[in-house]
Scaffold this motif. Structure first.
Motif, PDB file in Angstrom:
ATOM      1  N   PRO A 150      -3.462  39.903  -8.206  1.00  0.00           N
ATOM      2  CA  PRO A 150      -2.847  39.073  -7.162  1.00  0.00           C
ATOM      3  C   PRO A 150      -3.664  39.078  -5.875  1.00  0.00           C
ATOM      4  N   GLU A 151      -4.093  40.259  -5.438  1.00  0.00           N
ATOM      5  CA  GLU A 151      -4.822  40.352  -4.172  1.00  0.00           C
ATOM      6  C   GLU A 151      -6.180  39.660  -4.268  1.00  0.00           C
ATOM      7  N   TYR A 152      -6.839  39.840  -5.420  1.00  0.00           N
ATOM      8  CA  TYR A 152      -8.177  39.269  -5.586  1.00  0.00           C
ATOM      9  C   TYR A 152      -8.098  37.745  -5.641  1.00  0.00           C
ATOM     10  N   THR A 153      -7.124  37.221  -6.365  1.00  0.00           N
ATOM     11  CA  THR A 153      -6.983  35.771  -6.502  1.00  0.00           C
ATOM     12  C   THR A 153      -6.703  35.132  -5.152  1.00  0.00           C
ATOM     13  N   THR A 154      -5.753  35.705  -4.410  1.00  0.00           N
ATOM     14  CA  THR A 154      -5.377  35.110  -3.133  1.00  0.00           C
ATOM     15  C   THR A 154      -6.524  35.248  -2.131  1.00  0.00           C
ATOM     16  N   TYR A 155      -7.218  36.369  -2.195  1.00  0.00           N
ATOM     17  CA  TYR A 155      -8.365  36.622  -1.317  1.00  0.00           C
ATOM     18  C   TYR A 155      -9.435  35.556  -1.490  1.00  0.00           C
ATOM     19  N   GLN A 156      -9.709  35.201  -2.746  1.00  0.00           N
ATOM     20  CA  GLN A 156     -10.788  34.244  -3.010  1.00  0.00           C
ATOM     21  C   GLN A 156     -10.505  32.850  -2.462  1.00  0.00           C
ATOM     22  N   ARG A 157      -9.244  32.563  -2.176  1.00  0.00           N
ATOM     23  CA  ARG A 157      -8.899  31.248  -1.630  1.00  0.00           C
ATOM     24  C   ARG A 157      -8.772  31.287  -0.114  1.00  0.00           C
ATOM     25  N   ASN A 209       4.891  41.726 -11.322  1.00  0.00           N
ATOM     26  CA  ASN A 209       6.169  41.383 -10.694  1.00  0.00           C
ATOM     27  C   ASN A 209       5.996  40.698  -9.343  1.00  0.00           C
ATOM     28  N   VAL A 210       4.915  39.976  -9.175  1.00  0.00           N
ATOM     29  CA  VAL A 210       4.722  39.229  -7.937  1.00  0.00           C
ATOM     30  C   VAL A 210       5.206  37.809  -8.183  1.00  0.00           C
ATOM     31  N   THR A 211       6.225  37.398  -7.421  1.00  0.00           N
ATOM     32  CA  THR A 211       6.721  36.042  -7.596  1.00  0.00           C
ATOM     33  C   THR A 211       6.858  35.374  -6.233  1.00  0.00           C
ATOM     34  N   TRP A 212       7.417  34.179  -6.201  1.00  0.00           N
ATOM     35  CA  TRP A 212       7.566  33.462  -4.935  1.00  0.00           C
ATOM     36  C   TRP A 212       8.302  34.336  -3.936  1.00  0.00           C
ATOM     37  N   GLU A 233       9.742  26.486 -10.220  1.00  0.00           N
ATOM     38  CA  GLU A 233      10.819  27.460 -10.020  1.00  0.00           C
ATOM     39  C   GLU A 233      11.276  28.122 -11.315  1.00  0.00           C
ATOM     40  N   VAL A 234      10.745  27.661 -12.454  1.00  0.00           N
ATOM     41  CA  VAL A 234      11.082  28.294 -13.735  1.00  0.00           C
ATOM     42  C   VAL A 234      10.303  29.605 -13.847  1.00  0.00           C
ATOM     43  N   GLU A 235      10.921  30.596 -14.506  1.00  0.00           N
ATOM     44  CA  GLU A 235      10.197  31.859 -14.718  1.00  0.00           C
ATOM     45  C   GLU A 235       9.425  31.818 -16.025  1.00  0.00           C
ATOM     46  N   TYR A 236       8.188  32.257 -15.978  1.00  0.00           N
ATOM     47  CA  TYR A 236       7.384  32.321 -17.200  1.00  0.00           C
ATOM     48  C   TYR A 236       6.880  33.746 -17.368  1.00  0.00           C
ATOM     49  N   GLN A 256      -1.809  20.044 -14.574  1.00  0.00           N
ATOM     50  CA  GLN A 256      -2.771  21.143 -14.428  1.00  0.00           C
ATOM     51  C   GLN A 256      -2.785  21.678 -12.996  1.00  0.00           C
ATOM     52  N   ALA A 257      -2.741  20.765 -12.015  1.00  0.00           N
ATOM     53  CA  ALA A 257      -2.774  21.204 -10.614  1.00  0.00           C
ATOM     54  C   ALA A 257      -1.545  22.045 -10.280  1.00  0.00           C
ATOM     55  N   ILE A 258      -0.406  21.662 -10.834  1.00  0.00           N
ATOM     56  CA  ILE A 258       0.821  22.431 -10.570  1.00  0.00           C
ATOM     57  C   ILE A 258       0.735  23.788 -11.270  1.00  0.00           C
ATOM     58  N   ALA A 259       0.147  23.802 -12.466  1.00  0.00           N
ATOM     59  CA  ALA A 259      -0.036  25.077 -13.168  1.00  0.00           C
ATOM     60  C   ALA A 259      -0.987  25.991 -12.387  1.00  0.00           C
ATOM     61  N   ASP A 260      -2.025  25.403 -11.755  1.00  0.00           N
ATOM     62  CA  ASP A 260      -2.931  26.199 -10.906  1.00  0.00           C
ATOM     63  C   ASP A 260      -2.145  26.879  -9.788  1.00  0.00           C
ATOM     64  N   ILE A 261      -1.273  26.106  -9.164  1.00  0.00           N
ATOM     65  CA  ILE A 261      -0.469  26.643  -8.062  1.00  0.00           C
ATOM     66  C   ILE A 261       0.305  27.873  -8.532  1.00  0.00           C
ATOM     67  N   TYR A 262       0.868  27.761  -9.714  1.00  0.00           N
ATOM     68  CA  TYR A 262       1.607  28.890 -10.262  1.00  0.00           C
ATOM     69  C   TYR A 262       0.685  30.105 -10.435  1.00  0.00           C
ATOM     70  N   ALA A 263      -0.491  29.847 -11.025  1.00  0.00           N
ATOM     71  CA  ALA A 263      -1.416  30.945 -11.315  1.00  0.00           C
ATOM     72  C   ALA A 263      -1.973  31.592 -10.045  1.00  0.00           C
ATOM     73  N   TRP A 264      -1.982  30.868  -8.937  1.00  0.00           N
ATOM     74  CA  TRP A 264      -2.506  31.425  -7.683  1.00  0.00           C
ATOM     75  C   TRP A 264      -1.482  32.272  -6.950  1.00  0.00           C
ATOM     76  N   ASN A 265      -0.216  32.096  -7.271  1.00  0.00           N
ATOM     77  CA  ASN A 265       0.830  32.723  -6.454  1.00  0.00           C
ATOM     78  C   ASN A 265       1.776  33.645  -7.198  1.00  0.00           C
ATOM     79  N   VAL A 266       1.885  33.458  -8.510  1.00  0.00           N
ATOM     80  CA  VAL A 266       2.846  34.249  -9.274  1.00  0.00           C
ATOM     81  C   VAL A 266       2.083  35.065 -10.318  1.00  0.00           C
ATOM     82  N   PHE A 267       2.383  36.371 -10.370  1.00  0.00           N
ATOM     83  CA  PHE A 267       1.682  37.256 -11.296  1.00  0.00           C
ATOM     84  C   PHE A 267       2.721  38.073 -12.047  1.00  0.00           C
ATOM     85  N   PRO A 268       3.205  37.532 -13.177  1.00  0.00           N
ATOM     86  CA  PRO A 268       4.320  38.174 -13.876  1.00  0.00           C
ATOM     87  C   PRO A 268       4.053  39.637 -14.217  1.00  0.00           C
ATOM     88  N   THR A 269       2.810  39.987 -14.615  1.00  0.00           N
ATOM     89  CA  THR A 269       2.547  41.365 -15.016  1.00  0.00           C
ATOM     90  C   THR A 269       2.702  42.336 -13.846  1.00  0.00           C
TER      91      THR A 269
END
Ligand code: HEC
Ligand code: HEC
Ligand code: HEC
Ligand code: HEC
Ligand code: HEC
Length: 474
Positions: free
Chosen positions: A144-151, A411-414, A355-358, A396-409
């Motif tokens: 989570p930290e690395y992904t958000t950092y890179q942006r 427990n990082v969510t909105w 807003e769905v949980e995956y 795909q763009a919406i899926a990117d948004i999910y991958a940049w902000n939510v990290f299920p493993t």
């Protein structure tokens, strides 16, 4: 002297001590040389090894020598008591050619080893210092930290520059917690999500203020924020405001950066996650102290909480690990045209899909792209057929948004990590209103200013075609 040398090297412990001391001394000279030439790198590690670890081994070696001496003396005494001659090492006779050669080879090899060891250590430290090591070595944990950092605007600033200070005390702190981190990852004991705030972050004075001059006068900042409505047309709305960032000008400090002016100190006491401010205190240049108490100031937790002096990260707590809520991300993607704003209801459908949980990023990508495709197939078959590319790209763009902000493993969510800049959301991201929310009072009943004009002038709020922008742009 000679007999001393012979005595200490006769015992294995003493021999080890002498070897350790000699090796550390040589290594020290070499690494110190590297540092003197100016090759020390940006981080603190070379200094730590050169000036901390190696001297420790040097001293350890020195301590072993008397131990060896004592053991040797005891052995001699015991041997004498038994009436035997004391045990001896083989005699190294340098008059013999073969022995001389062997010794020379031994010495040459030792030097080669030392050189390799030094270069290896140096390279190893360089690696440990790198962003890739911090961000990717324990991939899942730091993802989570690395992904958000890179942006973020700080994607070129190394992790260690904000997280690890120079000097021995930081070395101890970071290595103690680092060792614990290795253990906790190995045995799966680490907390998910990793808690913020980070209590042993380097002070802002040593990080942010190395690059940003705190008293720099920023002045007013004109901002245009774009939002999109959840209607069929995804109507674009503009909010225009002038943020009074301020700073120091002509010896006088004003505006938002007033809090970090060195002339006065703002301190507070807060709960663990710094969301609830118990008590706020200001000391001005004359030494006058003003205190504001929040509703829970006199609770047991409130009186026990320690004081903290406000600095940059009390507002800019997300300078580099930037997480956003679905709405803010969708607005940005629509503005950037990563999502085609001419797709009907895409803002609303995007929000719904996010807003769905995956369970994983892969599952999210599949679920989100399918949800978007299904929506158009059912409600707008023409669009689904004729503009399949735009629909696919939006998914795909919406899926990117999910991958940049939510990290299920992890427990990082909105909303797991909130931002303190502004007051994005009065229920979750309170930001400035933690103190400016009208709840903190002095004894005389004066509150910390909540007047909307203290921080900004709002020139337009959620308007389709604000007059101010027409005036400015025409
Ligand atoms: C510009 C400075 C800066 C850089 C560079 C930086 N961080 Fe951070 N980091 C912070 C701040 C500030 C916080 C604390 C946020 C808070 O207290 O709420 C933080 C928090 C964290 C946390 C705790 C979880 C969280 O999100 O609050 C982790 C883990 C972390 N950083 C890892 C990293 C890694 C790994 C890198 C490099 C890829 C890195 N950081 C680079 C400033 C930085
Ligand atoms: C190594 C230098 C460096 C350090 C350390 C650093 N910054 Fe920055 N910061 C920059 C640079 C360079 C930019 C401009 C990036 C850009 O314009 O894309 C920047 C931009 C910013 C911005 C403006 C961001 C925006 O979206 O316009 C803020 C706010 C900021 N930094 C705060 C901080 C804070 C808070 C810290 C300490 C936790 C910090 N910085 C540490 C170099 C640094
Ligand atoms: C009281 C909260 C607060 C504190 C404390 C604070 N800032 Fe800011 N800062 C802000 C806000 C709000 C903005 C405007 C953000 C925006 O444009 O959305 C800002 C803007 C900035 C910018 C961008 C300025 C530009 O040129 O546009 C930088 C850089 C920055 N701050 C650095 C710092 C540093 C470094 C510190 C610590 C010495 C600090 N800030 C302390 C609230 C704060
Ligand atoms: C303590 C300072 C402070 C006070 C008081 C304050 N605001 Fe703000 N407000 C901010 C900051 C900082 C931002 C962030 C601007 C940005 O970065 O986009 C902001 C943003 C906003 C925005 C823009 C949000 C967006 O997403 O476009 C609106 C609207 C707003 N404030 C309304 C108000 C109103 C109405 C009041 C009075 C009840 C108020 N604010 C009081 C600091 C304050
Ligand atoms: C820890 C508490 C605290 C937080 C958090 C905080 N402030 Fe303040 N702020 C104060 C205090 C105390 C004062 C001085 C009393 C007053 O002006 O009412 C103040 C004063 C101000 C002033 C007036 C400065 C002047 O020129 O005299 C502005 C503007 C301001 N804050 C903006 C912000 C913004 C924007 C944020 C969020 C990004 C913020 N503050 C967050 C405590 C806080």
């Amino acid at each position: 002297m000679r007999s001393f040398l012979i005595t200490i090297t006769r015992d294995p412990v003493g021999l080890a001590g002498a070897a350790l001391t000699t090796a550390s001394a040589l290594l020290f000279v070499i690494l110190y040389g590297i540092a003197l030439v100016g090759l020390e790198g940006r981080g603190p590690y070379l200094g730590i090894v050169t000036f901390l670890i190696i001297p420790a081994f040097f001293i350890l070696g020195l301590l072993l020598i008397p131990v060896g001496l004592w053991r040797e003396r005891r052995r001699e005494r015991l041997a004498r008591e038994r009436g035997e001659a004391p045990p001896r090492f083989p005699v190294i006779d340098l008059n013999r050619g073969t022995t001389r050669k062997a010794v020379l080879i031994f010495v040459a090899l030792s030097f080669a080893n030392l050189a390799i060891l030094s270069v290896g250590t140096y390279k190893g430290l360089e690696v440990m210092d790198s962003t890739a090591f911090c961000g990717a070595a324990c991939h899942t944990v730091m993802e989570p930290e690395y992904t958000t950092y890179q942006r973020s605007p700080h994607a070129r600033v190394k992790c260690v520059e904000c997280h690890i200070g120079a000097g021995a005390d930081w070395f101890v702190k970071s290595k103690l917690s680092g060792s614990w981190q290795v253990v906790s990852v190995a045995f799966d004991l680490y907390p998910r999500p990793i808690p913020a705030p980070v209590h042993n972050l380097r002070p802002a004075r040593e990080t942010c203020e190395e690059c940003h001059w705190p008293q720099k006068f920023v002045g007013d900042r004109f901002k245009v924020n774009t939002h999109f409505e959840e209607d069929e047309a995804n109507t674009e709305l503009k909010t225009v405001l002038v943020l009074k960032v301020g700073g120091r000008q002509a010896g006088l400090s004003q505006g938002i950066h007033w809090h970090v002016d060195p002339d006065h100190v703002v301190r507070y006491r807060a709960n663990e996650n710094r969301q609830t401010m118990f008590e706020v205190e200001m000391t001005d240049a004359q030494g006058t102290v003003t205190r504001w108490k929040g509703p829970e100031a006199d609770s047991p937790e409130g009186t026990a909480a320690p004081w903290r002096t406000m600095d940059c990260v009390d507002c800019h707590n997300r300078p580099t690990h930037v997480y956003r809520m679905p709405g803010a991300e969708l607005d940005a993607a629509l503005l950037d045209e990563r999502i085609d704003a001419s797709l009907p209801f895409i803002r609303r459908e995007g929000q719904k899909a996010l807003e769905v949980e995956y369970a994983s990023h892969e599952e999210a990508r599949e679920g989100i792209t399918r949800a978007i495709a299904d929506f158009y197939a059912a409600d707008y078959p023409d669009i689904a057929r004729d503009r399949a590319d735009a629909v696919g790209a939006a998914g795909q763009a919406i899926a990117d948004i999910y991958a940049w902000n939510v990290f299920p493993t992890m427990n990082v969510t909105w909303g797991t990590y909130v931002s303190h800049i502004g007051h994005p959301d009065m229920s979750t991201e309170v930001g400035c209103f933690r103190c400016h929310g009208g709840e903190h009072m002095t004894e005389d009943g004066e509150m910390i200013s909540m007047d909307c004009d203290t921080c900004h002038s709002i020139l337009a709020q959620q308007e389709e075609n604000p007059e101010i922008l027409q005036t400015l742009l025409d």
